[in-house]
Write a protein that holds these residues in place. Structure first.
Motif, PDB file in Angstrom:
ATOM      1  N   ALA A 185      14.819  11.875   2.708  1.00 43.64           N
ATOM      2  CA  ALA A 185      13.876  12.600   3.255  1.00 43.64           C
ATOM      3  C   ALA A 185      14.139  14.045   3.039  1.00 43.64           C
ATOM      4  N   SER A 186      15.198  14.308   2.488  1.00 44.24           N
ATOM      5  CA  SER A 186      15.336  15.644   2.187  1.00 44.24           C
ATOM      6  C   SER A 186      15.088  15.908   0.467  1.00 44.24           C
ATOM      7  N   LEU A 187      14.453  15.016  -0.283  1.00 44.36           N
ATOM      8  CA  LEU A 187      14.073  15.340  -1.593  1.00 44.36           C
ATOM      9  C   LEU A 187      12.953  16.379  -1.648  1.00 44.36           C
ATOM     10  N   PRO A 188      13.100  17.279  -2.644  1.00 46.13           N
ATOM     11  CA  PRO A 188      12.070  18.290  -2.488  1.00 46.13           C
ATOM     12  C   PRO A 188      10.523  17.907  -2.509  1.00 46.13           C
ATOM     13  N   PRO A 241       0.791  -1.221   0.097  1.00 45.93           N
ATOM     14  CA  PRO A 241      -0.145  -0.119  -0.035  1.00 45.93           C
ATOM     15  C   PRO A 241       0.710   1.199  -0.013  1.00 45.93           C
ATOM     16  N   ALA A 242       0.230   2.464  -0.409  1.00 48.18           N
ATOM     17  CA  ALA A 242       0.906   3.554  -0.809  1.00 48.18           C
ATOM     18  C   ALA A 242       1.278   4.200   0.655  1.00 48.18           C
ATOM     19  N   ALA A 243       0.670   4.002   1.699  1.00 44.16           N
ATOM     20  CA  ALA A 243       0.986   4.714   3.058  1.00 44.16           C
ATOM     21  C   ALA A 243       2.479   4.094   3.449  1.00 44.16           C
ATOM     22  N   GLU A 244       2.804   3.028   3.299  1.00 40.12           N
ATOM     23  CA  GLU A 244       3.920   2.301   3.809  1.00 40.12           C
ATOM     24  C   GLU A 244       4.956   3.000   2.979  1.00 40.12           C
ATOM     25  N   LYS A 245       4.866   3.140   1.559  1.00 34.78           N
ATOM     26  CA  LYS A 245       5.998   3.760   0.803  1.00 34.78           C
ATOM     27  C   LYS A 245       6.188   4.974   1.119  1.00 34.78           C
ATOM     28  N   ILE A 246       5.199   5.877   1.313  1.00 35.06           N
ATOM     29  CA  ILE A 246       5.385   7.152   1.854  1.00 35.06           C
ATOM     30  C   ILE A 246       6.114   7.426   3.092  1.00 35.06           C
ATOM     31  N   PHE A 251       8.226   5.363   4.252  1.00 37.30           N
ATOM     32  CA  PHE A 251       9.392   4.757   4.048  1.00 37.30           C
ATOM     33  C   PHE A 251      10.386   5.994   3.677  1.00 37.30           C
ATOM     34  N   LEU A 252       9.746   6.785   2.325  1.00 39.25           N
ATOM     35  CA  LEU A 252      10.522   8.000   1.847  1.00 39.25           C
ATOM     36  C   LEU A 252      10.650   8.964   2.933  1.00 39.25           C
ATOM     37  N   LYS A 253       9.825   9.161   3.839  1.00 38.70           N
ATOM     38  CA  LYS A 253       9.852  10.342   4.730  1.00 38.70           C
ATOM     39  C   LYS A 253      11.082  10.084   5.846  1.00 38.70           C
TER      40      LYS A 253
END
Length: 320
Positions: A282-285, A267-272, A274-276
């Motif tokens: 975490a510092s990507l625009p 699911p998308a929530a898990e991927k978001i 991880f990215l955060k």
């Protein structure tokens, strides 16, 4: 008007590489299957693998010719589909990867799937094997990019139109296919006309993965979705379908929007999350600005719902 539609249907048949055999009593046509010319007779017990395959058949009004479907876990529940009513009219055959036994037991006379996303040498279900069993098969043109022996290359949205035209020829409904394709093209053209012209926003499609990122090259629908909406897929230079990349090129590209492909078992929530939380991303625009766009799985694979995904993403980009 009817004459114009009939003429369009004839042009569609020629343009998609389909020819009706003169005097054929069984609706026989010769249609391309990837780069190969194949003779088809009108199917009555088709089996579809994944929603993209079923949606193409439903969009053409062919439910009565479909026996059943195989839906692996990645697909969102069919109850959420705009074609939910059509799914209720056919038989659910399984929730695993496509296999030969399912097809034989279903007495299928056509199997619709993609190469390496349904048909597979490793799993022993290929068009050549089904040919030997007297079972017809149809492959998504988008997946023909790396089909052994008979590759075919088309831009992803063009491949969708081609599939609808070829299926329309196989099932004897070319006029209907011409109308469906014209409707989809009109919607796509409307989006492209409104796309920002000043600057293409760099966009990263995140499918899955932590050590590496699974993403979209230029041979799958999200590449066209991003481009037509006014963005720039940061991996548009990769001559590939779904592929894996290291995180370094993602960081170098500094994406301002991240498209998250959302599907059942990832699911998308898990991927978001991880990215955060990952120090690398975490510092990507896009992450700092919380600019995530969730693309439904069936809006990202070849099928009529990619146009829904395009319209939604274009509206999102315009809102930034």
């Amino acid at each position: 008007m009817r004459r114009a539609i009939a003429l369009a249907a004839v042009l569609v048949l020629g343009g998609c590489g389909a020819t009706v055999e003169p005097g054929a009593q069984d609706g026989a046509v010769t249609v391309q299957r990837c780069g190969e010319q194949v003779r088809y007779t009108t199917p009555k017990r088709a089996v579809a693998y994944e929603a993209g395959s079923a949606d193409k058949l439903f969009a053409l009004g062919l439910t009565d010719h479909v026996h059943g479907y195989v839906m692996p876990p990645a697909n969102p529940p069919v109850e959420r589909s705009p074609y939910a009513a059509e799914y209720r009219k056919i038989t659910f055959l399984g929730d695993d990867l496509l296999n030969r036994e399912q097809v034989v037991q279903a007495k299928a006379d056509l199997v619709v799937a993609g190469w390496n996303s349904g048909f597979s040498d490793q799993r022993g279900i290929t068009p050549a094997i089904l040919d030997g069993l007297g079972i017809q098969s149809f492959m998504h043109t988008e997946s023909c990019f790396n089909y052994p022996g008979f590759p075919e290359r088309q831009a992803p949205f063009d491949a969708l139109y081609t599939d609808l035209q070829r299926l329309g020829a196989i099932f004897g409904v070319p006029e209907r296919a011409a109308q469906v394709v014209a409707g989809l093209r009109g919607r796509v053209d409307a989006v492209r006309a409104r796309a920002p012209k000043d600057r293409a926003v760099p966009v990263f499609l995140y499918d899955s993965g932590t050590d590496q990122a699974a993403t979209a090259g230029n041979q799958v629908p999200p590449n066209d979705i991003i481009s037509f909406a006014g963005g720039r897929n940061i991996f548009a230079g990769l001559d590939a379908r779904w592929t894996k990349v290291g995180w370094e090129p993602v960081v170098r590209a500094q994406p301002e929007v991240i498209v998250i492909l959302d599907y059942g078992d990832k699911p998308a929530a898990e991927k978001i999350k991880f990215l955060k939380e990952s120090p690398t991303t975490a510092s990507l625009p896009a992450v700092v600005g919380n600019r995530f766009f969730v693309l439904d799985y069936n809006e990202g694979i070849s099928g009529p719902r990619v146009v829904d995904g395009l319209e939604r993403f274009a509206e999102y980009l315009r809102s930034l």
